[in-house]
Design an enzyme around this catalytic site. Sequence first.
Site, PDB file in Angstrom:
ATOM      1  N   ASP A  94       0.780  -1.240   0.000  1.00  0.00           N
ATOM      2  CA  ASP A  94       0.000   0.000   0.000  1.00  0.00           C
ATOM      3  C   ASP A  94       0.808   1.284   0.000  1.00  0.00           C
ATOM      4  O   ASP A  94       0.237   2.365   0.198  1.00  0.00           O
ATOM      5  CB  ASP A  94      -0.947   0.011   1.201  1.00  0.00           C
ATOM      6  CG  ASP A  94      -0.193  -0.048   2.529  1.00  0.00           C
ATOM      7  OD1 ASP A  94       1.014  -0.342   2.517  1.00  0.00           O
ATOM      8  OD2 ASP A  94      -0.828   0.198   3.572  1.00  0.00           O
ATOM      9  N   GLU A  95       2.105   1.229  -0.225  1.00  0.00           N
ATOM     10  CA  GLU A  95       2.870   2.473  -0.193  1.00  0.00           C
ATOM     11  C   GLU A  95       4.123   2.397  -1.053  1.00  0.00           C
ATOM     12  O   GLU A  95       4.655   1.316  -1.319  1.00  0.00           O
ATOM     13  CB  GLU A  95       3.242   2.848   1.243  1.00  0.00           C
ATOM     14  CG  GLU A  95       4.158   1.860   1.922  1.00  0.00           C
ATOM     15  CD  GLU A  95       4.619   2.331   3.291  1.00  0.00           C
ATOM     16  OE1 GLU A  95       4.701   3.558   3.515  1.00  0.00           O
ATOM     17  OE2 GLU A  95       4.910   1.470   4.141  1.00  0.00           O
TER      18      GLU A  95
END
Length: 358
Positions: free
Chosen positions: A107-108
Amino acid sequence: MPGDWILHVDIDQFIAAVEVARHPELRGRPVIVGGAGDPTQRGVVATASYEAREFGVQSGLPLRTAAKRCPDAVFLPVDKPAYEEVSERVMATVRRFPVVVEVLGWDEAFVGASTDDPEALAAEIRRAVAEDTGMSCSVGIGDNRLRAKTATGFAKPAGVYRLTQDNWSKVMDSRPTEALQGVGHRTRKKLAELGIETVGELAVADRDVLAARFGPTMGPWYRLLARGVGDREVSATPYVPRSRSREVTFQQNLTDPARIAAEVADLARRVADDVVAEGRPAARVAVKIRFAPFLTQTRSLTLEAPTSDADVLRAAALAVLGRFEDSRPVRLLGVRAEFGCFPPFVRNTRKSPPTAAG
């Protein structure tokens, strides 16, 4: 002239967002993802939607506790392949821009860019990700990695925020030390014992005092952290894991030492298979035990020589198991093989995917 910037792109409530996208009828409802999706079984929260977080539900919280705090929540099991597929689509979208993308996890990612308007670039990335994947993301802008990642906290949810040397002190100095990446609850308490309560106080703290309390490496590092000092490099080099681990949560506590040893040996065998598949020898072995009701301890040892030999890794894991003195019932066991040593300045800060452990 364009300036060099680092953007930290973080997908908002990623796992919960993927589940809501798959199940639109859940939009606006508290959603909790973790374990097998059954709050009557042991497991921990992998992620919670913002609606669930309003009830105090956070990642790592036992599912049973989450159910008590938010009884109306919808519980779903972890679906790793689904999250990986969406993550790959998000990162492919970001890579279409003229930037360097360093993926940190599902997610990043850090994004290195040369631009005279980083806010405009951040807005374009947010718009493209939303159009291509349906995911919402927040973007922190910084003049180094630390400030960019810290800025993302101020950007959430679904926003953009810039944090640089120019405004670091104004934004951060009055905040508690725990607001810093790398300072947890225990470290905050230790700093407080030294009379250091805020980021600003830590930034001007005596180096020798910090070194005496936290060691010659970590002590001064905390001071630099409080000043926003960080690495400026963003690399597209694929992530290389620092370790491989396996763990299991037992629905009924284990009390038989022989059974506990057998479970550790089995976990070590599975980890050895992972080490062989990785193609790199392990240099260190660690064992994690979560005792009832919820006390977690970890012990480890450095091997005489790096190895991928299953028998050596199993023997090392059992030797580490013998270092635990607590005799309370066991609810979780884990074995980890580490490939090498990494200093606190390690650049690669990828997060491990959530597990179903509890």
